[in-house]
Scaffold this motif. Sequence first.
Motif, mmCIF file in Angstrom:
data_model
loop_
_atom_site.group_PDB
_atom_site.id
_atom_site.type_symbol
_atom_site.label_atom_id
_atom_site.label_comp_id
_atom_site.label_asym_id
_atom_site.label_seq_id
_atom_site.Cartn_x
_atom_site.Cartn_y
_atom_site.Cartn_z
ATOM 1 N N GLY A 72 0.808 -1.217 0.000
ATOM 2 C CA GLY A 72 0.000 0.000 0.000
ATOM 3 C C GLY A 72 0.839 1.264 0.000
ATOM 4 N N ASN A 73 0.426 2.228 0.807
ATOM 5 C CA ASN A 73 1.113 3.519 0.853
ATOM 6 C C ASN A 73 2.537 3.409 1.379
ATOM 7 N N GLN A 74 2.842 2.343 2.112
ATOM 8 C CA GLN A 74 4.176 2.188 2.692
ATOM 9 C C GLN A 74 5.188 1.618 1.705
ATOM 10 N N ALA A 75 4.720 1.152 0.544
ATOM 11 C CA ALA A 75 5.626 0.536 -0.423
ATOM 12 C C ALA A 75 6.700 1.505 -0.898
ATOM 13 N N ALA A 76 6.325 2.787 -1.023
ATOM 14 C CA ALA A 76 7.272 3.792 -1.528
ATOM 15 C C ALA A 76 8.463 3.985 -0.599
ATOM 16 N N SER A 77 8.340 3.583 0.661
ATOM 17 C CA SER A 77 9.435 3.757 1.622
ATOM 18 C C SER A 77 10.604 2.833 1.324
ATOM 19 N N GLY A 78 10.353 1.746 0.574
ATOM 20 C CA GLY A 78 11.408 0.780 0.290
ATOM 21 C C GLY A 78 11.696 -0.161 1.441
ATOM 22 N N GLU A 79 10.930 -0.062 2.513
ATOM 23 C CA GLU A 79 11.145 -0.916 3.673
ATOM 24 C C GLU A 79 10.490 -2.288 3.466
ATOM 25 N N THR A 80 11.094 -3.295 4.077
ATOM 26 C CA THR A 80 10.562 -4.655 3.982
ATOM 27 C C THR A 80 10.152 -5.128 5.377
ATOM 28 N N ASP A 81 9.119 -5.952 5.409
ATOM 29 C CA ASP A 81 8.698 -6.520 6.693
ATOM 30 C C ASP A 81 8.456 -8.019 6.614
ATOM 31 N N LEU A 82 8.525 -8.586 5.402
ATOM 32 C CA LEU A 82 8.342 -10.013 5.203
ATOM 33 C C LEU A 82 9.413 -10.531 4.244
ATOM 34 N N ALA A 83 9.581 -11.848 4.206
ATOM 35 C CA ALA A 83 10.506 -12.473 3.243
ATOM 36 C C ALA A 83 10.013 -13.870 2.928
ATOM 37 N N LEU A 84 10.219 -14.273 1.666
ATOM 38 C CA LEU A 84 9.923 -15.654 1.302
ATOM 39 C C LEU A 84 10.870 -16.577 2.067
ATOM 40 N N ARG A 85 10.366 -17.734 2.433
ATOM 41 C CA ARG A 85 11.201 -18.628 3.232
ATOM 42 C C ARG A 85 12.429 -19.068 2.435
ATOM 43 N N TYR A 86 13.562 -19.011 3.098
ATOM 44 C CA TYR A 86 14.852 -19.363 2.512
ATOM 45 C C TYR A 86 15.097 -20.868 2.623
ATOM 46 N N ASP A 87 14.588 -21.433 3.709
ATOM 47 C CA ASP A 87 14.626 -22.873 3.915
ATOM 48 C C ASP A 87 13.471 -23.239 4.840
ATOM 49 N N PHE A 88 13.432 -24.485 5.301
ATOM 50 C CA PHE A 88 12.367 -24.899 6.222
ATOM 51 C C PHE A 88 12.822 -24.925 7.672
ATOM 52 N N THR A 89 14.126 -24.814 7.918
ATOM 53 C CA THR A 89 14.628 -24.996 9.280
ATOM 54 C C THR A 89 14.214 -23.872 10.207
ATOM 55 N N VAL A 90 14.454 -22.623 9.795
ATOM 56 C CA VAL A 90 14.087 -21.496 10.660
ATOM 57 C C VAL A 90 12.563 -21.412 10.840
ATOM 58 N N PRO A 91 11.750 -21.565 9.776
ATOM 59 C CA PRO A 91 10.303 -21.621 10.008
ATOM 60 C C PRO A 91 9.890 -22.756 10.952
ATOM 61 N N LEU A 92 10.584 -23.896 10.884
ATOM 62 C CA LEU A 92 10.289 -24.993 11.810
ATOM 63 C C LEU A 92 10.533 -24.562 13.248
ATOM 64 N N VAL A 93 11.645 -23.891 13.485
ATOM 65 C CA VAL A 93 11.964 -23.470 14.849
ATOM 66 C C VAL A 93 10.920 -22.476 15.354
ATOM 67 N N ARG A 94 10.488 -21.569 14.492
ATOM 68 C CA ARG A 94 9.413 -20.644 14.871
ATOM 69 C C ARG A 94 8.131 -21.411 15.177
ATOM 70 N N PHE A 95 7.815 -22.408 14.358
ATOM 71 C CA PHE A 95 6.652 -23.276 14.559
ATOM 72 C C PHE A 95 6.759 -23.999 15.911
#
Length: 439
Positions: A72-95
């Motif tokens: 939305g309106n925040q896209a122009a800031s160039g800031e990121t708040d999410l990322a596609l998963r790089y692997d399954f290990t870190v998401p597993l630990v969060r899970f």
Amino acid sequence: MKEINVQPPSGTRDFLSKDVKKREWALNMIKQVFEVFGFAPIDTPAFERIETLTGKYGEEGEKLMFKILKRGNQAASGETDLALRYDFTVPLVRFFAKYQNQLPRPFRRYQIGPVWRADRPGKGRFREFYQCDIDVIGSSSLVADAEVILALTRSLSCLGLPGYIVRLNSRRVLTGLLEAYGIPETSRQDTLTALDKLDKIGVSGVAEELKSRGLPKLVISQISDDLSQKDMGRIRDRAVISRIGQEGLQEVDEIISLVSLLMADGRIEFSPFMARGLDYYTGPIFEIYLKGATGAIASGGRYDDLVGKFVGGQVPACGGSLGIDRILSTLEVKNPNREDGLKPQVFVTVWDRSMRPEALQIAEELRNERIITEVFLEEGKISNQIRLASNRGAKYCLFYGPDEQTKKEVTIKNLSTGEQRSVSREKIAETLQKLVQER
């Protein structure tokens, strides 16, 4: 009209039906192996909060993460708040951190699906690819590490891919070697990052990388000499100088003793300079290679400190991942039945518009018996429909026209022999089920 580029994005692929069926067959075989070993499936989102993923993978991993701009309106800031998963290990630990009170200990899980890395595409290297992960959380026993390796190698055997080589090391061995070389702690991660590129850039490339990172010439010369020669005794002697090096060698020797006799289709060997570039590894690490494949087709290791970053306190864990896309893209997985799954067993012709409802009814009855059935979708000459059925690879062609309707019969034609026979309309499903099973 501006021409549209119909190529998929660089590093991604489209899959034809035969490729999808081959992948489905392979993934199903792998799932069966994982479940035989007692691993249970879970699933997690395709993307995670940026703070969940950052700071876990190391210098190289951070560069390869696909980050998502704020919307939305925040896209122009160039800031990121999410990322596609790089692997399954870190998401597993969060899970695990979220559901730990509902999960058994040790927790054995598998997860299969796509991950994304902003890597430079090449042979066997993609930006979107499938991983088949297994992990054990809550056990410090090296039997867990052995189970992971055995499950992955059993999967290769079930896919008809013998001749694999498991290269095993321990981060403790590497730490012991770095201590023996006199490399200060502040330079050790840089050294590991350079060693992790050995297969890509060779000994001379690693030496240049170490030079650019400021290591002394004498140290670079010692490392280069050890990388170039095959005397494992000399390298082991260097590693055992320190206590942590001794512990690492004990880990390696125990895992080799646990799995070597159980791998009938491959072998395991000590690889003292294999580094595995991800920062979260703490103990045994491994990579699996297969002749004809580009790079490692599987890898993993122990990460006893990662879970603690999410839950507090140390929770031991280990795991491994099979890169199924790298296997399927470079090797011919032996699945003799995969082509048959794409072909209709029965092709139902349509005499004319008035016969459409009955054609669909016949098809429904056959599909209820799990007979792969295709119905002609248009109106046309029966001869053209037979030609289409033959081109599609159907085994039998069905005719239900005015004569058959009057007699309450269906005509079956064997497209291989040309033989025709008529059967009672009410017995068509029963008859075809027997015919299909006979072939």
